[in-house]
Write a protein that holds these residues in place. Structure first.
Motif, PDB file in Angstrom:
ATOM      1  N   ASP A 104       7.093  55.125  12.344  1.00 19.45           N
ATOM      2  CA  ASP A 104       6.151  54.174  11.996  1.00 19.45           C
ATOM      3  C   ASP A 104       6.001  54.198  10.383  1.00 19.45           C
ATOM      4  OD1 ASP A 104       5.185  56.660  12.532  1.00 19.45           O
ATOM      5  OD2 ASP A 104       3.124  55.881  12.794  1.00 19.45           O
ATOM      6  N   GLN A 128       9.748  50.670   4.456  1.00 18.06           N
ATOM      7  CA  GLN A 128      10.612  49.564   4.275  1.00 18.06           C
ATOM      8  C   GLN A 128       9.815  48.372   4.099  1.00 18.06           C
ATOM      9  OE1 GLN A 128      13.494  50.265   7.213  1.00 18.06           O
ATOM     10  NE2 GLN A 128      14.341  52.182   6.371  1.00 18.06           N
ATOM     11  N   GLU A 129       8.778  48.279   4.561  1.00 19.28           N
ATOM     12  CA  GLU A 129       8.006  46.919   4.506  1.00 19.28           C
ATOM     13  C   GLU A 129       7.241  46.699   3.324  1.00 19.28           C
ATOM     14  OE1 GLU A 129       5.631  46.951   7.990  1.00 19.28           O
ATOM     15  OE2 GLU A 129       7.217  46.239   9.307  1.00 19.28           O
ATOM     16  N   LYS A 130       7.413  47.703   2.324  1.00 13.89           N
ATOM     17  CA  LYS A 130       6.512  47.844   1.035  1.00 13.89           C
ATOM     18  C   LYS A 130       5.171  47.990   1.162  1.00 13.89           C
ATOM     19  CE  LYS A 130       6.966  46.414  -3.504  1.00 13.89           C
ATOM     20  NZ  LYS A 130       7.364  44.923  -4.598  1.00 13.89           N
ATOM     21  N   LYS A 131       4.940  48.860   2.143  1.00  8.57           N
ATOM     22  CA  LYS A 131       3.311  49.167   2.377  1.00  8.57           C
ATOM     23  C   LYS A 131       2.864  50.510   2.244  1.00  8.57           C
ATOM     24  CE  LYS A 131       2.658  45.272   5.738  1.00  8.57           C
ATOM     25  NZ  LYS A 131       2.305  44.891   7.168  1.00  8.57           N
ATOM     26  N   SER A 170      12.914  51.992  -0.962  1.00 11.49           N
ATOM     27  CA  SER A 170      12.082  51.349  -1.952  1.00 11.49           C
ATOM     28  C   SER A 170      13.093  50.739  -2.987  1.00 11.49           C
ATOM     29  CB  SER A 170      11.378  52.330  -2.927  1.00 11.49           C
ATOM     30  OG  SER A 170      10.381  52.849  -1.974  1.00 11.49           O
ATOM     31  N   LYS A 174       8.869  52.657   8.607  1.00 10.66           N
ATOM     32  CA  LYS A 174       8.984  51.165   8.738  1.00 10.66           C
ATOM     33  C   LYS A 174       7.995  50.680   7.821  1.00 10.66           C
ATOM     34  CE  LYS A 174       8.274  47.601  12.415  1.00 10.66           C
ATOM     35  NZ  LYS A 174       7.156  46.828  11.623  1.00 10.66           N
ATOM     36  N   LEU A 175       6.710  51.169   7.548  1.00 11.59           N
ATOM     37  CA  LEU A 175       5.926  50.569   6.704  1.00 11.59           C
ATOM     38  C   LEU A 175       6.656  50.940   5.182  1.00 11.59           C
ATOM     39  CD1 LEU A 175       2.752  52.229   7.885  1.00 11.59           C
ATOM     40  CD2 LEU A 175       3.294  49.797   7.970  1.00 11.59           C
ATOM     41  N   TYR A 190      -1.897  49.073   4.727  1.00 11.22           N
ATOM     42  CA  TYR A 190      -1.122  49.792   3.559  1.00 11.22           C
ATOM     43  C   TYR A 190      -1.597  51.281   3.581  1.00 11.22           C
ATOM     44  CZ  TYR A 190       0.680  45.419   1.758  1.00 11.22           C
ATOM     45  OH  TYR A 190       1.367  44.186   1.632  1.00 11.22           O
TER      46      TYR A 190
END
Length: 452
Positions: free
Chosen positions: A272, A278-281, A304, A275-276, A207
Motif C-alpha cells: 500500500d 508510485q502515485e507520487k503521494k 520516483s 502504491k502511494l 499523502y
C-alpha cells in the motif's frame, strides 16, 4: 537492520536491513529453539592457532560473506593473486550457532567474516563466542583515524573488534516537486514536522510524511531521539527505560499523525505504501541514507521521477542542541582470533573497508571517510536527485546518536511484536512501550546484562 546493508541495484526484493536483520524478526521461542541446532559447516579445514604459534602467510584464508560483498572479495583476490583464499557465502541465520559448533570441535572458523548484522560484534567479541580478534594493534592509526566516529560501535569495552563497511545514517527524504507545488517548507524541527504532518492530513488527505508500521521505527525515531533501549553504561551493563521522555516524545509526535493518516500504519516496503509512492503521494519520509537509491528510485518500489527527490538534515528535538540521527544498518568486517594468517586476514578486511578501488562503486555510503569522498562522485553524477544529497548524508555521519550501542540482545523482534504490532493493529505507539520494556529487559538479562 543494517543496515541497511546494500542490496543489488534495482533488485530490491527485500530491503537491505530487512535481509540483514531478518533472523531477529522471529519470536523469542523460535530463536531459542534455533540455538539448539548444531549445523555442520564443512567449509573451513583449519584448526585453531596454537598459543605462541607463528603466523603462516601461506595459510589459506577462508572468507564468509554475503552475496553483495562477494564481488568485492573477488576483486581483492584478483588484485592479490599471491594471497591464498577461498570465498563462500553463508546463511546469516545460523552464524552464531555455527561459531559455537566450531568452538566445540576446534576447527571450521572463517578467517575473515562480513556480517550484515552490526550487533554480531557484541556477541562474537564476548567470552561466550570468543571469535573476533581485537584490531587496535593491527590497523594503522592513520587508517583508524580515517573512519572518524564510524567505528564507534565496533568498539567493545575499549577494544576495536571490527571495521565498518558502510553507514546508514538517517536523513529526511522529501519530494521537492511536491513541496514546491504545495508551498511547504522542509521542517527543521520535529515540532515543525508534526505541524506540517497535521496540515498535510487536512489539506492533502492520502499523502504521507512517514511510516510507523515497521521495525525501522526504532532506528529512524527512537534511536535518533536518544531513547535508551540499547544504552551500554559499562561491561555487561545496560539501561532500558521506555518511560524516559526521549522515548515517550516519539509516541507523542507520531501517534497524532498516525491517527490523522499522514503517517502510515504500514511500513515502507508494504504494497500500500509502494502504491502511494508510485502515485507520487509520498511527501516526506525519514529514513536511512540508502533510501534514495533503494526505496525511491527502483521500478519495483516508489519509482520516483528523476529530479524530484532530495535529502535534508534530520529535524531537531525541542531542547536539543544537535539534530541527532539514527542508523539503519551498516555491515562489518571481523577477523577471527583463530586464523593462522593474521596479517593476511586483517589486510583483506582493511582493503575491503577502505579501498577506493572497491568502495568508489559500492552501493551504499562508505564508512571510511576518504572512500566516501570518492564515492560521492557517483552520487553527484547520478541524475536522479533534485540536488546532490551527499553533503546532507555526510553531515549526518557524526550525528548518529551515540546513546545506543551494539548489544548481545537484538531489538527488532521485540519492537515488531510490541510497538509495531500495536500500530498495525490500529492502536498507538504509546500502548506498546511498557511491553517493549519488559521484553527487552528479559532478553538483556538472558544475554548476561545487568539492566538499570
Amino acid at each position: 537492520m543494517t543496515l541497511p546493508t546494500s542490496p543489488r541495484p534495482q533488485q530490491r526484493t527485500t530491503p537491505p536491513a530487512t535481509r540483514r536483520q531478518s533472523r531477529w524478526c522471529r519470536a523469542l521461542p523460535a530463536a531459542a529453539a534455533a540455538s539448539l541446532l548444531l549445523v555442520a559447516c564443512g567449509s573451513g579445514d583449519g584448526g585453531a592457532k596454537k598459543p605462541g604459534a607463528a603466523d603462516d602467510p601461506s595459510a589459506q584464508l577462508l572468507v564468509w560473506t554475503d552475496s553483495t560483498r562477494q564481488p568485492g572479495f573477488e576483486q581483492f583476490k584478483k588484485a592479490h593473486p599471491n594471497v591464498p583464499m577461498k570465498i563462500e557465502t553463508y546463511d546469516s541465520e545460523t552464524l552464531l550457532t555455527k561459531i559455537q559448533l566450531f568452538n566445540r570441535t576446534g576447527k571450521g572458523w572463517p578467517d575473515v567474516l562480513f556480517s550484515q548484522v552490526p550487533n554480531d560484534v557484541a556477541a562474537l567479541s564476548s567470552k561466550q563466542y570468543d571469535f573476533a580478534q581485537p584490531l587496535d594493534a593491527l590497523i594503522p592509526a592513520d587508517v583508524r583515524t580515517g573512519f572518524g566516529k564510524s567505528n564507534a560501535d565496533c568498539t567493545i569495552d575499549g577494544k576495536l573488534y571490527c571495521l565498518k563497511n558502510d553507514l546508514a545514517q538517517s536523513v529526511l527524504w522529501y519530494d521537492k516537486s511536491l513541496m514546491d507545488q504545495f508551498g511547504y517548507q522542509v521542517p527543521t524541527t520535529w515540532n515543525e514536522y508534526r505541524d506540517l504532518g497535521l496540515k498535510v492530513a487536512k489539506e492533502h488527505p492520502g499523502y504521507l510524511v512517514g511510516t510507523a508500521g515497521f521495525k525501522f521505527l526504532y532506528y529512524d525515531f527512537f534511536w535518533a531521539s536518544g531513547c535508551p533501549l540499547q544504552q551500554v553504561t559499562g561491561p555487561d551493563q545496560v539501561v532500558i527505560d521506555t518511560k524516559d521522555p526521549r522515548c515517550t516524545r516519539v509516541a507523542d509526535l507520531l501517534d497524532p499523525l498516525i491517527a490523522a493518516g499522514s503517517v502510515s500504519r504500514s511500513g515502507p516496503f508494504d504494497t500500500d505504501v509502494i502504491k502511494l509512492g508510485q502515485e507520487k503521494k509520498i511527501l516526506m519520509m525519514p529514513g536511512a541514507s540508502w533510501y534514495g537509491d533503494f526505496v525511491f528510485k527502483p521500478d519495483n518500489s516508489f519509482k520516483s521521477a528523476k529530479g524530484t527527490i532530495a535529502a535534508a538534515a534530520y529535524p531537531k528535538w525541542e531542547g536539543e542542541s544537535t539534530n541527532w540521527s539514527g542508523s539503519t544498518g551498516g555491515g562489518i568486517y571481523m577477523v577471527s582470533k583463530h586464523t593462522k594468517n593474521t596479517k593476511g586476514a586483517y589486510d583483506m578486511a582493511q582493503w575491503m573497508a577502505t579501498s577506493n578501488e572497491y568502495q568508489s562503486t559500492a552501493a551504499t555510503y562508505p564508512a571510511y571517510g576518504p572512500a566516501a569522498q570518492v564515492w560521492s562522485s557517483r552520487v553527484n553524477a547520478d541524475g536522479f536527485y533534485a540536488s546532490d544529497p551527499f553533503p546532507v548524508l555526510q553531515g549526518a555521519v557524526d550525528r548518529v546518536n551515540p546513546i545506543e550501542a551494539n548489544t548481545r540482545y537484538q531489538i527488532d523482534a521485540p519492537m515488531t511484536a510490541t510497538v509495531v504490532e500495536k500500530v498495525r493493529g490500529g492502536g498507538k505507539i504509546a500502548d506498546g512501550l511498557s511491553e517493549l520494556d519488559k521484553q527487552l529487559t528479559q532478553l538483556a538479562q538472558m544475554s548476561g546484562y545487568t539492566v538499570k
